[in-house]
Design an enzyme around this catalytic site. Structure first.
Site: not given
Ligand code: GUN
Length: 315
Positions: A59, A103, A126
């Site tokens: 990311k 995350q 998110d």
């Molecule tokens: N863990 C698995 N998928 C995601 C996501 O799209 N965002 C975040 N923050 N954590 C995740």
């Protein structure tokens, strides 16, 4: 006996993600040139889960490639809820931070729901804050979770009709299954949500024109679950270490997967049995290279959208 020789057409998520990233990069350049705004993503990770580390690095690197600023906050596995809340409060306050991403999963001592609710909804790239979840449910402008939004983009840009189709989502997580069912419904699909308590799963999933697997279970969806010709979207990203299982799942493509297991200890496999699905589905997303790249592309788009809305006050 008549044999069916065609194989499913693979939907190229990487290509579509590149297309979206080009659009986002152009929009970021425009925000900078016309308004002096440099969208900035703050990514927060707690502990040392290796998969999470890969995702967050990806990311941050993608942000840089598109001309977005980013920060990577890596906290110790022993971090408390209060410590994480303090960082979130700081990031909420900062005028130069447009997007905040924590995350998941978080270590068990952390109250994840409290942390997600503490993020400023205007910076919640998110789309996990209850306010954004509620707005999305109502069809109002909201920051929408990245993986479900990416799947919709994949379907639309691949010319797959959603309106009137029977879409079946297997899995009801807050990150994928639930929000995706909502987005499909808003686009006029007839939506079924299946889960671990669903009786006779195959009878239900075999009705679907669009079948989406988001369970985190390796190869849960087999040939018998798929209506011939259906579009199958595989959201799973599972690490497979078992060579014998790799041989069974990948059939003619097994050798390169086994080589990967020997080289780095695992190969990535989805929630759909790839060799069986290829013989029944009309279209299929590969793992890797299907849904995964779209999640990151949509995060970038949400970051630019958040910057534009928050700083310029426009939708
Ligand atoms: N863990 C698995 N998928 C995601 C996501 O799209 N965002 C975040 N923050 N954590 C995740």
């Amino acid at each position: 006996m008549e044999q069916r020789h065609e194989r499913a057409l693979l939907l190229d998520g990487t290509r579509i993600a590149e297309e979206i990233k080009r659009e986002v990069s152009a929009e970021a350049a425009r925000l900078k040139a016309e308004h002096g705004i440099e969208p900035c993503l703050a990514a927060v990770r707690v502990g040392d889960d290796p998969a999470s580390a890969v995702y967050v690095r990806n990311k941050v690197n993608t942000s840089a490639a598109l001309g977005l600023r980013s920060e990577h906050h890596a906290l110790a596995a022993s971090t408390s809820t209060a410590e994480l809340l303090a960082l979130v409060a700081q990031l909420n306050q900062r005028e130069d931070v447009d997007g905040i991403l924590v995350q998941l999963p978080l270590p068990s001592q952390i109250d994840a729901a409290r942390v997600l609710e503490a993020i400023d909804p205007a910076k919640d790239v998110d789309g996990f804050h209850p306010l954004n979840v509620g707005r999305m449910m109502l069809g109002q402008p909201a920051l929408v979770p990245c993986t479900p939004a990416g799947i919709i983009e994949l379907l639309v840009r691949s010319g797959i009709e959603i309106g009137g189709a029977h879409a079946c989502v297997v899995g009801r997580s807050n990150i994928v299954g639930r929000p995706l069912a909502q987005l499909l419904l808003q686009r006029d699909a007839t939506v079924t949500v299946c889960h671990s308590r669903t009786r006779d799963l195959a009878t239900v999933t075999r009705q679907a024109d669009i079948l989406i697997a988001a369970t985190g279970r390796i190869a849960l969806v087999r040939g018998e679950h798929i209506k011939p010709g259906a579009t199958v979207i595989d959201v799973g990203i599972n690490r497979l270490t078992d060579e014998a299982l790799a041989r069974e799942l990948f059939g003619p493509h097994a050798e390169e997967r086994i080589a990967a297991i020997r080289r780095r200890g695992y190969t990535l496999v989805g929630d759909v049995h790839p060799a069986e699905a290829e013989l029944v589905a009309g279209r299929l997303t590969p793992v890797p290279g299907g849904v995964g790249p779209l999640t990151v592309a949509m995060l970038m788009r949400n970051t630019v959208t958040a910057a534009r809305r928050r700083r310029l006050g426009v939708v």
